[in-house]
Design a protein around this motif. Structure first.
Motif, PDB file in Angstrom:
ATOM      1  N   GLU A   1      -1.316   3.645   0.615  1.00 45.34           N
ATOM      2  CA  GLU A   1      -2.218   4.431  -0.233  1.00 45.34           C
ATOM      3  C   GLU A   1      -1.516   4.836  -1.518  1.00 45.34           C
ATOM      4  O   GLU A   1      -0.297   5.028  -1.546  1.00 45.34           O
ATOM      5  CB  GLU A   1      -2.677   5.689   0.517  1.00 45.34           C
ATOM      6  CG  GLU A   1      -3.498   5.411   1.758  1.00 45.34           C
ATOM      7  CD  GLU A   1      -4.855   4.824   1.460  1.00 45.34           C
ATOM      8  OE1 GLU A   1      -5.520   5.284   0.502  1.00 45.34           O
ATOM      9  OE2 GLU A   1      -5.256   3.883   2.154  1.00 45.34           O
ATOM     10  N   SER A   2      -2.284   4.970  -2.587  1.00 48.86           N
ATOM     11  CA  SER A   2      -1.686   5.356  -3.861  1.00 48.86           C
ATOM     12  C   SER A   2      -1.081   6.746  -3.750  1.00 48.86           C
ATOM     13  O   SER A   2      -1.493   7.567  -2.922  1.00 48.86           O
ATOM     14  CB  SER A   2      -2.741   5.322  -4.966  1.00 48.86           C
ATOM     15  OG  SER A   2      -3.746   6.300  -4.724  1.00 48.86           O
ATOM     16  N   ARG A   3      -0.108   7.015  -4.620  1.00 47.76           N
ATOM     17  CA  ARG A   3       0.599   8.298  -4.568  1.00 47.76           C
ATOM     18  C   ARG A   3       0.611   8.922  -5.955  1.00 47.76           C
ATOM     19  O   ARG A   3       0.715   8.233  -6.966  1.00 47.76           O
ATOM     20  CB  ARG A   3       2.027   8.096  -4.060  1.00 47.76           C
ATOM     21  CG  ARG A   3       2.083   7.326  -2.742  1.00 47.76           C
ATOM     22  CD  ARG A   3       3.503   7.160  -2.267  1.00 47.76           C
ATOM     23  NE  ARG A   3       4.062   8.432  -1.844  1.00 47.76           N
ATOM     24  CZ  ARG A   3       5.342   8.602  -1.542  1.00 47.76           C
ATOM     25  NH1 ARG A   3       6.197   7.595  -1.656  1.00 47.76           N
ATOM     26  NH2 ARG A   3       5.792   9.782  -1.148  1.00 47.76           N
ATOM     27  N   SER A   4       0.502  10.206  -5.966  1.00 45.68           N
ATOM     28  CA  SER A   4       0.522  10.924  -7.238  1.00 45.68           C
ATOM     29  C   SER A   4       1.895  11.546  -7.453  1.00 45.68           C
ATOM     30  O   SER A   4       2.710  11.635  -6.529  1.00 45.68           O
ATOM     31  CB  SER A   4      -0.550  12.017  -7.248  1.00 45.68           C
ATOM     32  OG  SER A   4      -0.316  12.946  -6.196  1.00 45.68           O
ATOM     33  N   GLY A   5       2.138  11.982  -8.662  1.00 44.57           N
ATOM     34  CA  GLY A   5       3.370  12.707  -8.960  1.00 44.57           C
ATOM     35  C   GLY A   5       4.558  11.796  -9.211  1.00 44.57           C
ATOM     36  O   GLY A   5       4.442  10.574  -9.248  1.00 44.57           O
TER      37      GLY A   5
ATOM     38  N   ARG B   1       5.799   7.818  -8.638  1.00 41.68           N
ATOM     39  CA  ARG B   1       5.942   7.314  -7.275  1.00 41.68           C
ATOM     40  C   ARG B   1       4.820   6.310  -6.950  1.00 41.68           C
ATOM     41  O   ARG B   1       3.701   6.448  -7.418  1.00 41.68           O
ATOM     42  CB  ARG B   1       5.891   8.461  -6.274  1.00 41.68           C
ATOM     43  CG  ARG B   1       6.989   9.502  -6.486  1.00 41.68           C
ATOM     44  CD  ARG B   1       7.074  10.474  -5.343  1.00 41.68           C
ATOM     45  NE  ARG B   1       5.799  11.135  -5.062  1.00 41.68           N
ATOM     46  CZ  ARG B   1       5.571  11.870  -3.978  1.00 41.68           C
ATOM     47  NH1 ARG B   1       6.528  12.003  -3.072  1.00 41.68           N
ATOM     48  NH2 ARG B   1       4.419  12.463  -3.797  1.00 41.68           N
ATOM     49  N   SER B   2       5.158   5.329  -6.149  1.00 47.32           N
ATOM     50  CA  SER B   2       4.188   4.343  -5.683  1.00 47.32           C
ATOM     51  C   SER B   2       4.241   4.261  -4.163  1.00 47.32           C
ATOM     52  O   SER B   2       5.167   4.780  -3.533  1.00 47.32           O
ATOM     53  CB  SER B   2       4.478   2.954  -6.284  1.00 47.32           C
ATOM     54  OG  SER B   2       4.334   2.967  -7.690  1.00 47.32           O
ATOM     55  N   CYS B   3       3.285   3.597  -3.579  1.00 45.55           N
ATOM     56  CA  CYS B   3       3.278   3.394  -2.138  1.00 45.55           C
ATOM     57  C   CYS B   3       4.477   2.541  -1.730  1.00 45.55           C
ATOM     58  O   CYS B   3       5.022   1.783  -2.528  1.00 45.55           O
ATOM     59  CB  CYS B   3       1.982   2.712  -1.714  1.00 45.55           C
ATOM     60  SG  CYS B   3       1.697   1.135  -2.553  1.00 45.55           S
ATOM     61  N   TYR B   4       4.863   2.659  -0.470  1.00 46.78           N
ATOM     62  CA  TYR B   4       6.011   1.894   0.005  1.00 46.78           C
ATOM     63  C   TYR B   4       5.819   0.389  -0.175  1.00 46.78           C
ATOM     64  O   TYR B   4       6.749  -0.339  -0.495  1.00 46.78           O
ATOM     65  CB  TYR B   4       6.264   2.193   1.480  1.00 46.78           C
ATOM     66  CG  TYR B   4       6.750   3.589   1.770  1.00 46.78           C
ATOM     67  CD1 TYR B   4       7.224   4.426   0.753  1.00 46.78           C
ATOM     68  CD2 TYR B   4       6.757   4.078   3.072  1.00 46.78           C
ATOM     69  CE1 TYR B   4       7.662   5.711   1.026  1.00 46.78           C
ATOM     70  CE2 TYR B   4       7.207   5.355   3.360  1.00 46.78           C
ATOM     71  CZ  TYR B   4       7.654   6.171   2.329  1.00 46.78           C
ATOM     72  OH  TYR B   4       8.098   7.448   2.614  1.00 46.78           O
ATOM     73  N   GLY B   5       4.580  -0.070   0.057  1.00 42.71           N
ATOM     74  CA  GLY B   5       4.334  -1.502  -0.059  1.00 42.71           C
ATOM     75  C   GLY B   5       4.687  -2.047  -1.424  1.00 42.71           C
ATOM     76  O   GLY B   5       5.114  -3.198  -1.550  1.00 42.71           O
TER      77      GLY B   5
ATOM     78  N   ALA C   1      14.391   7.155  -0.661  1.00 41.78           N
ATOM     79  CA  ALA C   1      13.369   7.774   0.170  1.00 41.78           C
ATOM     80  C   ALA C   1      12.462   6.731   0.814  1.00 41.78           C
ATOM     81  O   ALA C   1      11.813   7.005   1.828  1.00 41.78           O
ATOM     82  CB  ALA C   1      12.529   8.734  -0.667  1.00 41.78           C
ATOM     83  N   VAL C   2      12.404   5.548   0.217  1.00 42.95           N
ATOM     84  CA  VAL C   2      11.531   4.501   0.748  1.00 42.95           C
ATOM     85  C   VAL C   2      12.246   3.784   1.876  1.00 42.95           C
ATOM     86  O   VAL C   2      13.394   3.366   1.718  1.00 42.95           O
ATOM     87  CB  VAL C   2      11.151   3.505  -0.367  1.00 42.95           C
ATOM     88  CG1 VAL C   2      10.287   2.371   0.192  1.00 42.95           C
ATOM     89  CG2 VAL C   2      10.423   4.233  -1.483  1.00 42.95           C
TER      90      VAL C   2
ATOM     91  N   ASN D   1       6.415  -6.573 -11.789  1.00 42.17           N
ATOM     92  CA  ASN D   1       6.886  -5.191 -11.639  1.00 42.17           C
ATOM     93  C   ASN D   1       6.075  -4.448 -10.575  1.00 42.17           C
ATOM     94  O   ASN D   1       5.374  -3.463 -10.863  1.00 42.17           O
ATOM     95  CB  ASN D   1       6.791  -4.462 -12.986  1.00 42.17           C
ATOM     96  CG  ASN D   1       7.513  -3.115 -12.957  1.00 42.17           C
ATOM     97  OD1 ASN D   1       8.344  -2.869 -12.070  1.00 42.17           O
ATOM     98  ND2 ASN D   1       7.196  -2.253 -13.908  1.00 42.17           N
ATOM     99  N   PRO D   2       6.122  -4.925  -9.327  1.00 41.59           N
ATOM    100  CA  PRO D   2       5.238  -4.360  -8.295  1.00 41.59           C
ATOM    101  C   PRO D   2       5.469  -2.878  -8.039  1.00 41.59           C
ATOM    102  O   PRO D   2       4.547  -2.188  -7.612  1.00 41.59           O
ATOM    103  CB  PRO D   2       5.563  -5.202  -7.059  1.00 41.59           C
ATOM    104  CG  PRO D   2       6.832  -5.900  -7.358  1.00 41.59           C
ATOM    105  CD  PRO D   2       6.964  -6.010  -8.818  1.00 41.59           C
ATOM    106  N   ALA D   3       6.664  -2.374  -8.281  1.00 42.58           N
ATOM    107  CA  ALA D   3       6.900  -0.956  -8.022  1.00 42.58           C
ATOM    108  C   ALA D   3       6.052  -0.069  -8.926  1.00 42.58           C
ATOM    109  O   ALA D   3       5.766   1.079  -8.594  1.00 42.58           O
ATOM    110  CB  ALA D   3       8.378  -0.626  -8.194  1.00 42.58           C
ATOM    111  N   SER D   4       5.656  -0.601 -10.061  1.00 42.14           N
ATOM    112  CA  SER D   4       4.815   0.194 -10.971  1.00 42.14           C
ATOM    113  C   SER D   4       3.330  -0.056 -10.719  1.00 42.14           C
ATOM    114  O   SER D   4       2.488   0.526 -11.383  1.00 42.14           O
ATOM    115  CB  SER D   4       5.154  -0.138 -12.429  1.00 42.14           C
ATOM    116  OG  SER D   4       4.799  -1.480 -12.709  1.00 42.14           O
TER     117      SER D   4
END
Length: 560
Positions: free
Chosen positions: A306-310, A331-335, A348-349, A365-368
């Motif tokens: 799921e998407s993450r805020s902050g 921050r992004s989802c672990y995936g 943290a991931v 740039n999947p982390a973004s």
């Protein structure tokens, strides 16, 4: 005296020998049957015309009544259609009827009527009137219809919002046509068992499907385990697993505990290795494919998909380790980080799971690129109450996310068919049954982090058409040799499997002019043209497409 007698005898002989006026006498005698013959021909023609009109009026009335067989207004509609097609006083006819007869199980409607007309010439023979009769029957097929409406709820369906509004209206109109005046489905009883003849379900979808049941809220405290014979987890490869997980708001069994905050979505049953022989995303049910047994589905946990805020900070609201070195970075989802395929990620991931295959995606740039959220709208199983399905359609208010057509079709198929997890369809019925899926989409297949395939096919429309060698080829057979493994081709094979079970697949391409999408969706539909495939550029055309599909699903035949 004798002379008078002679004159009288001569007069009699003269009269007997006189032929003048004989023709007139014969005509006077013959005129009656001639008039009768003429009258018979004329009145017979009139009688034929009246009977023909009477038959046509009965046919029209029977078809109208058959369409609303179970309505309290049925007989009134029959009379109305009959009179509209056989107006009062037609050729001077006096009508008796129509007489209405319905058999006990309300599958056959019989009508009859008589019309009496005054004769024209035949009354000289003593016939003052003649009567003609006509009758007809309408046999309503005792067909059960199980239908699932599968609606694309990706973000583009809200651009503008009139699109989703139009989709809701069109879908509800289809439901209204199928139900007619009924609020619950008509029933049919055989040997003491009563069957609902109309059952409709709803599957909303975007990049994935919320497999919860509409109106039920997930409570992680109510998750239980189900003990099963030991098996090898098809996703993680762990051997000897003996439990599956059961949540309170879905009949779907899971390979792991969804955890706190689970939103309702699951991954497709796709391993992601290059062999492509062990995947169950193209089949439904508890099944073994290749060397892997699939007794359940892998849930998409909150932080994973799921998407993450902050931003990353020293104090994480998710109780993750601090001082990650990624402070003030979104921050992004672990995936998203796992799809990087490298170790450059916040500590943290969690480490990349062994069963994740990050080499296949081509996400830039999947982390973004954060994960697409699971829809808040979940599945409405097959049911026979009109208000239930209307309410479920009305609830579809806010489109979001990307487009994963395979999952929209897959879960519609799962909901439609008997057997776990959505086991609402009757397994067998003692009469014909139609099964159908109506699939609506406004976009090409899109890939991305957090979709049902974990983003493993890459991002954007490339997920549908990718030829990346890391994905390998589709299993052959059934696919042709060297068919690239991508989401478009997986959709085609999925559709072929659905149609092989005799399911009718109706597809509507809405507000999208892509010829590539047209070709793809035509291959998904039962046939590449109406009434199975429609290109509906506008809301009005969308409504008409739904109307035509409803008409095609409603069957009535005339028997004489």
């Amino acid at each position: 005296m004798r002379q008078a007698w002679r004159r009288c005898a001569a007069g009699i002989r003269a009269f007997a020998a006189d032929r003048r006026g004989t023709v007139i006498t014969f005509m006077a005698v013959a005129i009656v049957p001639l008039i009768g013959a003429l009258g018979l021909a004329t009145d017979a023609a009139r009688g034929y015309m009246v009977r023909s009109q009477l038959s046509s009026a009965l046919d029209a009335a029977a078809l109208a009544g058959g369409k609303i067989m179970f309505s309290v207004n049925r007989d009134a509609d029959i009379d109305m259609f009959f009179k509209a097609n056989f107006p009062d006083g037609y050729m001077g006819a006096a009508v008796t009827g129509p007489s209405i007869s319905v058999n006990d199980d309300k599958t056959k409607l019989s009508l009859s009527a008589t019309a009496t007309i005054p004769t024209t010439f035949m009354h000289v023979l003593g016939f003052q009137e003649m009567t003609v009769e006509a009758s007809t029957e309408v046999t309503r097929s005792v067909d059960m219809l199980d239908l699932v409406i599968s609606i694309d709820l990706s973000g583009s369906m809200g651009q503008p919002m009139t699109k989703i509004e139009g989709a809701r209206d069109a879908a509800k109109n289809l439901v209204s046509i199928l139900y007619g005046p009924n609020t619950v489905a008509p029933t049919y009883t055989v040997d003491g068992t009563t069957y609902n003849l109309l059952n409709i379900g709803l599957v909303p979808w975007n990049s994935k499907v919320n497999v919860g049941i509409a109106g039920q809220t997930y409570n992680p405290a109510l998750t239980t385990t189900v003990t099963v014979p030991a098996f090898t987890n098809p996703v993680t490869g762990a051997t000897g697993q003996t439990v599956l997980y059961k949540v309170n708001n879905s009949p779907v069994l899971f390979l792991r505990d969804p955890g706190t905050g689970w939103k309702g979505c699951v991954y497709a049953r796709y391993v992601g290795d290059s062999s492509n022989t062990n995947d169950a995303d193209l089949q439904i049910g508890d099944i073994t494919v290749g060397g892997k047994y699939w007794p359940g589905y892998d849930p998409i946990p909150l932080l994973e998909g799921e998407s993450r805020s902050g931003t990353w900070s020293g104090s994480s609201p998710d109780n993750e380790p601090s001082n990650t070195g990624w402070r003030n970075t979104n921050r992004s989802c672990y995936g998203a980080y796992w799809n990087d395929g490298n170790s450059s990620q916040p500590v943290a991931v969690p480490a990349l799971p062994t069963w994740w295959h990050p080499s296949a995606p081509t996400i830039s740039n999947p982390a973004s690129s954060d994960c697409a959220d699971c829809l808040a709208y979940s599945i409405t199983p097959l049911n026979h109450t009109k208000q239930t399905i209307d309410d479920a359609i009305d609830a579809l208010l806010t489109p979001a996310g990307t487009t994963n057509i395979p999952q929209g079709l897959y879960w519609a198929w799962e909901v439609l068919m008997p057997g776990d997890p959505f086991n609402d369809a009757v397994a067998t019925v003692p009469f014909p049954r139609q099964r159908a899926i109506v699939l609506l989409t406004d976009g090409e297949i899109q890939g991305g982090n957090g979709d049902a395939y974990g983003g493993r096919f890459g991002s954007g429309t490339g997920a549908g058409t990718t030829t990346n060698s890391a994905h390998g080829f589709m299993p052959s057979p059934p696919a042709a040799a060297n068919t690239r493994n991508n989401l478009n081709n997986r959709l085609k094979q999925l559709a072929a499997n659905v149609k092989a079970q005799g399911i009718k697949v109706y597809v509507i391409q809405f507000d999208n002019t892509s010829s590539t999408l047209t070709t793809l969706l035509q291959s998904v539909a039962t046939e590449p043209n109406a009434p199975y495939y429609y290109n509906a550029p506008t809301v009005d055309e969308l409504k008409e497409a739904f109307n035509q599909i409803a008409s095609n699903l409603s069957k009535l035949r005339l028997s004489m």
